[in-house]
Design a protein around this motif. Structure first.
Motif: not given
Length: 135
Positions: A12-32
C-alpha cells in the motif's frame, strides 16, 4: 501473520508513492485504513506504498482478502467476485490515459479464481502485469 500484515502495508505504501492524483491518494489511503480495521490488520506504511506503486504483494490469504475489500469499497467488484470494469476505470483513469486504462481492464476483468478473494487478487496481479502506463 505479522509478516503478511507488514507486506500488505508495504504494498500500500508503494502505491502511495505513485503518481496518483490527490483524490486517488486520499481514496486509497482511506480505504486501506477501512479495510485494515474491518479485517483487524495492522497495516504499515510500507505495505500500503507497495500496494499502490508496484503491485508486488504476496499471494497470501490476508493479502487476497485485503485486495477484495479494496475493490469492493471502490465499487470495482460485486458480491459475486465479478469485476465492475466501469467503476475501476473511473477510479484509475483520473490523471491517466483513459484508453490505456480501458485496455488493461478489458484484458483483466474476466480473470478466474477458486474464490472471490483469489479472483480479486488475480485481477490486481493482471492489472499490474498488463498496464503499460506509469502510475
Amino acid at each position: 501473520m505479522t509478516l503478511i500484515k507488514s507486506l500488505i502495508v508495504l504494498g500500500i505504501v508503494a502505491l502511495c508513492q505513485a503518481d496518483y492524483t490527490a483524490k486517488q491518494e486520499k481514496t486509497i489511503d482511506d480505504i486501506a485504513e477501512q479495510c485494515g480495521m474491518d479485517m483487524d490488520l495492522n497495516l504499515n506504511d510500507d505495505f500500503v506504498e507497495m500496494f499502490k506503486s508496484t503491485g508486488n504483494v504476496p499471494d497470501e490469504d490476508d493479502t487476497q482478502a485485503f485486495i477484495t475489500c479494496f475493490l469492493n469499497k471502490i465499487g470495482a467488484m460485486d458480491d459475486d467476485g465479478n469485476i465492475v470494469s466501469d467503476k475501476f476505470i473511473d477510479f484509475e483513469s483520473d490523471g491517466h490515459d483513459l484508453e490505456a486504462v480501458k485496455e488493461v481492464v478489458e484484458k483483466c476483468a474476466n480473470v478466474e479464481g477458486d474464490s472471490i478473494n483469489e479472483k480479486g487478487y488475480n485481477f490486481y496481479r493482471c492489472f499490474w502485469d498488463e498496464k503499460k502506463y506509469d502510475i
